[in-house]
Design a protein around this motif. Sequence first.
Motif, PDB file in Angstrom:
ATOM      1  N   GLY A 154       0.667  -1.058   0.074  1.00 51.97           N
ATOM      2  CA  GLY A 154       0.184   0.030   0.022  1.00 51.97           C
ATOM      3  C   GLY A 154       0.775   1.227  -0.147  1.00 51.97           C
ATOM      4  O   GLY A 154       1.989   1.315   0.672  1.00 51.97           O
ATOM      5  N   MET A 155       0.237   2.365  -0.623  1.00 52.26           N
ATOM      6  CA  MET A 155       1.257   3.421  -0.782  1.00 52.26           C
ATOM      7  C   MET A 155       0.769   4.492   0.561  1.00 52.26           C
ATOM      8  O   MET A 155       1.871   5.358   0.470  1.00 52.26           O
ATOM      9  N   LEU A 156      -0.376   4.384   1.108  1.00 56.03           N
ATOM     10  CA  LEU A 156      -0.696   5.173   2.339  1.00 56.03           C
ATOM     11  C   LEU A 156      -0.902   3.951   3.477  1.00 56.03           C
ATOM     12  O   LEU A 156      -2.048   3.771   3.972  1.00 56.03           O
ATOM     13  N   SER A 157       0.140   3.227   3.770  1.00 55.10           N
ATOM     14  CA  SER A 157      -0.135   2.687   4.825  1.00 55.10           C
ATOM     15  C   SER A 157       1.043   2.569   6.215  1.00 55.10           C
ATOM     16  O   SER A 157       0.872   1.705   7.059  1.00 55.10           O
ATOM     17  N   ALA A 158       2.013   3.360   5.903  1.00 53.55           N
ATOM     18  CA  ALA A 158       2.999   3.669   7.034  1.00 53.55           C
ATOM     19  C   ALA A 158       2.680   5.253   7.808  1.00 53.55           C
ATOM     20  O   ALA A 158       3.062   6.085   7.280  1.00 53.55           O
ATOM     21  N   LEU A 383      -7.246  17.979  27.035  1.00 54.62           N
ATOM     22  CA  LEU A 383      -7.959  17.117  26.091  1.00 54.62           C
ATOM     23  C   LEU A 383      -8.179  15.697  26.745  1.00 54.62           C
ATOM     24  O   LEU A 383      -7.220  15.193  27.683  1.00 54.62           O
ATOM     25  N   ASP A 384      -9.158  14.989  26.412  1.00 54.55           N
ATOM     26  CA  ASP A 384      -9.490  13.637  26.960  1.00 54.55           C
ATOM     27  C   ASP A 384      -9.064  12.643  25.645  1.00 54.55           C
ATOM     28  O   ASP A 384      -8.403  11.614  26.115  1.00 54.55           O
ATOM     29  N   ILE A 385      -8.915  13.196  24.462  1.00 54.79           N
ATOM     30  CA  ILE A 385      -8.693  12.139  23.499  1.00 54.79           C
ATOM     31  C   ILE A 385      -7.956  13.065  22.404  1.00 54.79           C
ATOM     32  O   ILE A 385      -8.478  13.997  22.064  1.00 54.79           O
ATOM     33  N   ILE A 386      -6.907  12.405  21.951  1.00 56.49           N
ATOM     34  CA  ILE A 386      -6.183  13.097  20.749  1.00 56.49           C
ATOM     35  C   ILE A 386      -6.243  12.134  19.316  1.00 56.49           C
ATOM     36  O   ILE A 386      -5.984  10.762  19.763  1.00 56.49           O
ATOM     37  N   ILE A 387      -6.635  12.521  18.482  1.00 62.43           N
ATOM     38  CA  ILE A 387      -6.796  11.956  17.291  1.00 62.43           C
ATOM     39  C   ILE A 387      -5.669  12.359  16.272  1.00 62.43           C
ATOM     40  O   ILE A 387      -5.787  13.505  15.682  1.00 62.43           O
ATOM     41  N   LEU A 388      -4.833  11.640  15.974  1.00 59.21           N
ATOM     42  CA  LEU A 388      -3.643  11.766  14.884  1.00 59.21           C
ATOM     43  C   LEU A 388      -4.093  11.612  13.493  1.00 59.21           C
ATOM     44  O   LEU A 388      -4.350  10.370  13.101  1.00 59.21           O
ATOM     45  N   ALA A 389      -4.510  12.495  12.857  1.00 58.70           N
ATOM     46  CA  ALA A 389      -5.122  12.376  11.114  1.00 58.70           C
ATOM     47  C   ALA A 389      -3.771  13.077  10.654  1.00 58.70           C
ATOM     48  O   ALA A 389      -4.048  13.661   9.706  1.00 58.70           O
ATOM     49  N   THR A 390      -2.585  12.645  10.810  1.00 51.33           N
ATOM     50  CA  THR A 390      -1.594  13.114  10.575  1.00 51.33           C
ATOM     51  C   THR A 390      -0.810  12.548   9.163  1.00 51.33           C
ATOM     52  O   THR A 390       0.349  13.063   8.682  1.00 51.33           O
ATOM     53  N   GLY A 391      -1.429  11.725   8.635  1.00 53.57           N
ATOM     54  CA  GLY A 391      -0.975  11.018   7.282  1.00 53.57           C
ATOM     55  C   GLY A 391      -0.074  10.265   7.317  1.00 53.57           C
ATOM     56  O   GLY A 391       0.212   9.316   8.459  1.00 53.57           O
ATOM     57  N   PHE A 392       0.864   9.917   6.154  1.00 50.59           N
ATOM     58  CA  PHE A 392       1.374   8.873   6.109  1.00 50.59           C
ATOM     59  C   PHE A 392       3.094   9.360   5.277  1.00 50.59           C
ATOM     60  O   PHE A 392       3.075  10.285   4.880  1.00 50.59           O
ATOM     61  N   ASP A 393       3.950   8.373   5.738  1.00 48.51           N
ATOM     62  CA  ASP A 393       5.127   8.336   4.748  1.00 48.51           C
ATOM     63  C   ASP A 393       5.032   7.619   3.542  1.00 48.51           C
ATOM     64  O   ASP A 393       5.114   6.438   3.248  1.00 48.51           O
ATOM     65  N   ALA A 394       4.243   8.469   2.496  1.00 50.39           N
ATOM     66  CA  ALA A 394       3.554   7.824   1.461  1.00 50.39           C
ATOM     67  C   ALA A 394       4.442   7.053   0.432  1.00 50.39           C
ATOM     68  O   ALA A 394       5.622   7.745   0.244  1.00 50.39           O
ATOM     69  N   GLY A 395       3.978   6.119  -0.187  1.00 53.40           N
ATOM     70  CA  GLY A 395       4.792   5.636  -1.237  1.00 53.40           C
ATOM     71  C   GLY A 395       6.016   4.778  -0.751  1.00 53.40           C
ATOM     72  O   GLY A 395       6.136   3.405  -1.176  1.00 53.40           O
ATOM     73  N   THR A 396       6.839   5.445   0.164  1.00 52.69           N
ATOM     74  CA  THR A 396       7.950   4.526   0.199  1.00 52.69           C
ATOM     75  C   THR A 396       8.124   3.921   1.700  1.00 52.69           C
ATOM     76  O   THR A 396       8.772   3.039   1.972  1.00 52.69           O
ATOM     77  N   GLY A 397       7.393   4.488   2.644  1.00 52.19           N
ATOM     78  CA  GLY A 397       7.293   4.209   3.992  1.00 52.19           C
ATOM     79  C   GLY A 397       7.117   2.648   4.391  1.00 52.19           C
ATOM     80  O   GLY A 397       7.828   2.115   5.458  1.00 52.19           O
ATOM     81  N   ALA A 398       6.184   2.211   3.759  1.00 59.66           N
ATOM     82  CA  ALA A 398       5.956   0.846   3.868  1.00 59.66           C
ATOM     83  C   ALA A 398       6.914  -0.057   3.642  1.00 59.66           C
ATOM     84  O   ALA A 398       7.225  -1.047   4.365  1.00 59.66           O
ATOM     85  N   LEU A 399       7.900   0.125   2.730  1.00 63.69           N
ATOM     86  CA  LEU A 399       8.918  -0.660   2.358  1.00 63.69           C
ATOM     87  C   LEU A 399      10.103  -0.262   3.247  1.00 63.69           C
ATOM     88  O   LEU A 399      11.049  -1.278   3.598  1.00 63.69           O
ATOM     89  N   THR A 400      10.505   0.860   3.745  1.00 61.11           N
ATOM     90  CA  THR A 400      11.641   1.260   4.132  1.00 61.11           C
ATOM     91  C   THR A 400      11.559   1.057   5.735  1.00 61.11           C
ATOM     92  O   THR A 400      12.503   0.806   6.178  1.00 61.11           O
ATOM     93  N   ARG A 401      10.674   0.408   6.178  1.00 62.97           N
ATOM     94  CA  ARG A 401      10.138  -0.151   7.315  1.00 62.97           C
ATOM     95  C   ARG A 401      10.637  -1.632   7.579  1.00 62.97           C
ATOM     96  O   ARG A 401      10.468  -2.226   8.667  1.00 62.97           O
ATOM     97  N   ILE A 402      10.965  -2.191   6.495  1.00 62.23           N
ATOM     98  CA  ILE A 402      11.424  -3.487   6.370  1.00 62.23           C
ATOM     99  C   ILE A 402      12.649  -3.286   5.869  1.00 62.23           C
ATOM    100  O   ILE A 402      13.133  -2.453   5.072  1.00 62.23           O
ATOM    101  N   ASP A 403      13.426  -4.043   6.526  1.00 55.73           N
ATOM    102  CA  ASP A 403      15.107  -4.208   6.204  1.00 55.73           C
ATOM    103  C   ASP A 403      15.117  -5.090   4.981  1.00 55.73           C
ATOM    104  O   ASP A 403      15.460  -6.115   4.745  1.00 55.73           O
ATOM    105  N   ILE A 404      15.014  -4.254   3.671  1.00 60.09           N
ATOM    106  CA  ILE A 404      15.060  -4.917   2.197  1.00 60.09           C
ATOM    107  C   ILE A 404      16.657  -4.592   1.959  1.00 60.09           C
ATOM    108  O   ILE A 404      17.032  -3.401   1.821  1.00 60.09           O
TER     109      ILE A 404
END
Length: 557
Positions: A154-158, A383-404
């Motif tokens: 996925g490109m928006l998964s990290a 606050l009682d609850i914080i919601i992070l809708a701060t996005g993703f390390d798009a495109g690359t993040g899912a793979l750079t978090r694996i030691d490839i």
Amino acid sequence: MAEDATKSNGGNGAHVTARFDAVVIGAGVAGLYALYRLREQGLKVMAIDAAPGVGGTWYWNRYPGARFDSEAYIYQYLFSEELYKGWSWSEKFPGQPEIERWLNYVADRLDLRKDIQFSTTVNSAHFNEATHRWLVTTEKGDVIDTQFLVTCCGMLSAPHVSFPGQETFKGQLFHTARWPKQPVDLAGKRVGVIGNGATGIQVIQTIAGEVGHLKVFIRTPQYIIPMKNPKYGAADVEAYKSKFTSFTERLPHTFTGFEYDFEHTWAGLTPERRREVLQACWDDGSLKLWISSFAELFFDPEVNAEISEFVREKMRERLKDSKLCEALIPTDYGFGTHRVPLEQKFLEAFHRPNVEIVGVKSNPIERVTPAGIQTADGTIHELDIIILATGFDAGTGALTRIDIRGRGGRSLKEDWSRDIRTTMGLQVHGYPNLFTTAVPLAPSAALCNMTTCLQQQVEWIDGCIRYMRSKSLDVVEPTKDAEDSWVAHHDEIANATLIAKTNSWYLGSNVEGKPRRVLSYCGGVGSYRQKCDEVAANGYQGFAMQSPREAATENVI
């Protein structure tokens, strides 16, 4: 393990627990299809996913208000008419629970679960130059030996962005991309939402009437398009299902993989007719204004300025209050150069007395404290609850978090930290037999109806592997010249657009230190498909392939 292969040594001391022809990382839209296609050609395949169920993005993104902004009837697999017509949608833009049910329907119809290992995180994948195969390790201690590695992460998964002090917060803190499956009680609570992109907008408009007090921390205002989301009856379902053949013929060749495409040129119309086109697109209640009004909005600053003002005018009509207009309507970048969200009464949420805007562009968030969020001026927003809708390390993040690691032990994380490069978003030079989907330099990185693009990439990968097997070849890797040529072509097109001149996650600008490059191929889905087809038709020109004997005597391509 899902496969009881004979245990063996992997060639580098690793104790192999299973052997496969192909391993697919991910069980979302691309991963399910890749598993199906590769299995159909007779390969021994397994898919691995960190989630306990299928769905990929649509498993994890279960935050309040999560839903499609592509029409449901085109966000579907088109390789099987039976599969397509076997599922009926309840509305034009359904919510996450229905989308997750659909992907479970796909997995069950295609009998995919038996070849998926769930609740498993891939830690590393190293190319073994002695065996010309990949060794994939998981957090559970599995070591899997495979010829081909296909990433469908996925490109928006990290998830991206954390703030100092998050661990000290005494309330509840969630990132939208890791929303818990069990219900979160928001009623009457003091809630802070950080971020107002597509996800943040869906959250804000959904919870505003439920929470006690809502603080929305906004750095960059967003252009919006109001969503029209009709419910579907039997006649509506029959109507879209009757278009299956036309969808299979049209969607792969439009600019963004949607059913609609650019039909007008700005210069060819009178000002009155331009306004009519913009109004008709706006009234459609879809992404049509963005990706089917005038292509010039991506290239011509004057055209973009006029369309941007059209949208601002529409937003002002709904907001009325001048302070809200100043906080919520963009003025320093053009419409369509960021991701354009669809919304449902998002702007009206700010008319509620319990909703407050906290501007953080000139007064940024400094840290999270036990009590809430502290901004640079020293104010602590309790606050009682914080919601992070701060996005993703798009495109690359899912793979750079694996030691490839590829040839010579080179690291994909390190390579991409210097320069984000791929060959058509399908392979990376230096990483033999690694196939990729939803990574940079292909339309699937951002500018595409995702199912259209992911299906096309999976089919190309499947075709490439079929070709190799028919020729008794077992190693494939793009040449450096081919990759250099694709990167140059990609950049030439991307840099001619206004997207390249606007800071956003489309360029990785949201991630500190990330190399700046437009992540998505901007030449159009149809053009990209044609180029991929031409490469395949020419014997996978630019992709060097070797037989086992050749590979044994030459490690460098």
